[in-house]
Design an enzyme around this catalytic site. Structure first.
Site, PDB file in Angstrom:
ATOM      1  N   LYS A 111       0.768  -1.155   0.182  1.00 15.75           N
ATOM      2  CA  LYS A 111       0.234  -0.173   0.107  1.00 15.75           C
ATOM      3  C   LYS A 111       0.789   1.473   0.519  1.00 15.75           C
ATOM      4  O   LYS A 111       0.205   2.095   0.059  1.00 15.75           O
ATOM      5  CB  LYS A 111      -0.664  -0.247   1.420  1.00 15.75           C
ATOM      6  N   LYS A 197     -10.684 -13.818  -8.751  1.00 14.78           N
ATOM      7  CA  LYS A 197     -11.437 -13.730  -7.526  1.00 14.78           C
ATOM      8  C   LYS A 197     -11.908 -12.513  -7.272  1.00 14.78           C
ATOM      9  O   LYS A 197     -11.959 -11.100  -7.804  1.00 14.78           O
ATOM     10  CB  LYS A 197     -10.586 -14.005  -6.326  1.00 14.78           C
ATOM     11  N   LYS A 200     -14.259  -6.499  -5.249  1.00 15.68           N
ATOM     12  CA  LYS A 200     -14.802  -5.068  -5.023  1.00 15.68           C
ATOM     13  C   LYS A 200     -13.542  -4.518  -5.782  1.00 15.68           C
ATOM     14  O   LYS A 200     -14.326  -3.838  -6.734  1.00 15.68           O
ATOM     15  CB  LYS A 200     -15.549  -4.689  -3.899  1.00 15.68           C
TER      16      LYS A 200
END
Ligand code: TRP
Length: 335
Positions: A111, A197, A200
């Site tokens: 991140k 997979k 969102k």
């Protein structure tokens, strides 16, 4: 005998899809039968990346309503920011955590990398500290088991490191070392691209929301990709496998068995499989929607109940904090 304690948490990032449901949240619901379960919506964790305050509060409540509609019990559910002991313990734990180890955490590296960080390149100290707050979430209730996916294993390991270091420094085996509870849960793939997979982050067509309209669910299943090009005769493609997985996970065992027999006989019609999966998901979604409707009709009351359950759960956290402060050489109001 006392029941073992289970704790898990989820970040408030909008609605829940069938990948989350079959992969994690359904398990949460089932574990309530057997364990003393506590589940949290971790809004403090959601502040570690740039966010919108109005959306955060909305998402937090939305997720609470959704979890209740799915079957998480009110008395087991809390909101992290209603229990200040999480952040208090986080500070104490910061002083028992290796800075180098935090920098080496995979999630932090991803991140904070060039591709992971936002447009303005801002990386908050909260992002680095994220796993310490997670350790506090777990250890403040002295949980025995934490049901999470493989991606969280490193964070669990860090929680155990922090607990051991604390125990060692205060000279007492105070914290239980929490274990990951790996339950066999089906891995659900995107129906639009079965090679990835269901998630969102890949975009709207890649996930089927639990709270979608019936027509949308049917349409998404109908347009599911079945052939990914590479499969040999007699082998099952990822897309077809995914549809069978969804069918089984939905509890439609008889239909699953009969369609699987068709497949093995080389006689499976994909329309039949899709029809069955569509019907199974719509069935489930209808049940969730009904319960959600009842919850939404009584929203204010439900919010108050969650505040009350958080206050009740907080008492356990307060007990831990009192003991931790004693052991750590801090001052308690009362002895
Ligand atoms: N990091 C977890 C995730 O992204 C969420 C989380 C925060 C969590 N605190 C926790 C999970 C405590 C289990 C226990 O999924």
């Amino acid at each position: 005998m006392e029941k073992k304690k289970v704790l898990s948490c989820i970040q408030p990032t909008g609605d829940i899809h069938y990948g989350n449901y079959f992969g994690a949240v359904k398990n949460w619901v089932d574990l309530q039968e057997q364990y003393d379960c506590i589940y949290g919506v971790v809004d403090y964790h959601a502040m570690t990346a740039p966010y919108n305050p109005i959306k955060l509060r909305q998402n937090t409540w939305e997720l609470i309503f959704n979890l209740l509609a799915i079957g998480v019990k009110t008395e087991n559910l809390f909101i992290q920011s209603l229990i200040p002991e999480h952040t208090e313990l986080c500070w104490i734990f910061n002083c028992f955590t290796s800075y180098g180890q935090l920098q080496r955490m995979t999630q932090f590296k991803d991140k904070s990398s060039d591709t992971g960080k936002g447009e303005d390149g801002f990386i908050s100290a909260g992002l680095l500290d994220y796993p310490v707050l997670q350790a506090a979430d777990i250890l403040v209730y002295r949980a025995d088991f934490v049901p999470v996916g493989k991606d969280q294993e490193q964070h669990l390991e860090l929680s155990r490191n922090i607990a051991s270091r604390f125990n060692q420094q205060v000279g007492k085996d105070y914290f239980v070392l929490p274990e990951t509870l790996f339950t066999e849960t089906p891995k659900i793939r995107s129906t639009a691209d079965p090679l990835r997979k269901m998630s969102k982050s890949a975009g709207e067509k890649h996930y089927i929301s639990l709270f979608s309209e019936e027509a949308r669910i049917r349409k998404q299943v109908k347009s599911a990709v079945t052939d990914t090009g590479e499969t040999k005769a007699g082998e099952m493609s990822e897309g077809v496998d995914n549809l069978f997985t969804l069918l089984k996970a939905s509890g439609k065992i008889d239909v699953h068995t009969s369609l699987m027999a068709d497949f093995n006989a080389g006689a499976l019609k994909y329309v039949d499989l899709k029809e069955a999966v569509g019907a199974a998901l719509v069935d489930l979604s209808q049940q969730f929607a009904e319960r959600k409707l009842a919850i939404m009709a009584d929203k204010k009351n439900v919010k108050n109940q969650i505040k009350a359950s958080s206050a009740e759960i907080r008492k356990r956290a307060q007990e831990t904090l009192k003991e931790v402060k004693d052991l750590a050489g801090l001052i308690n109001v009362k002895y």
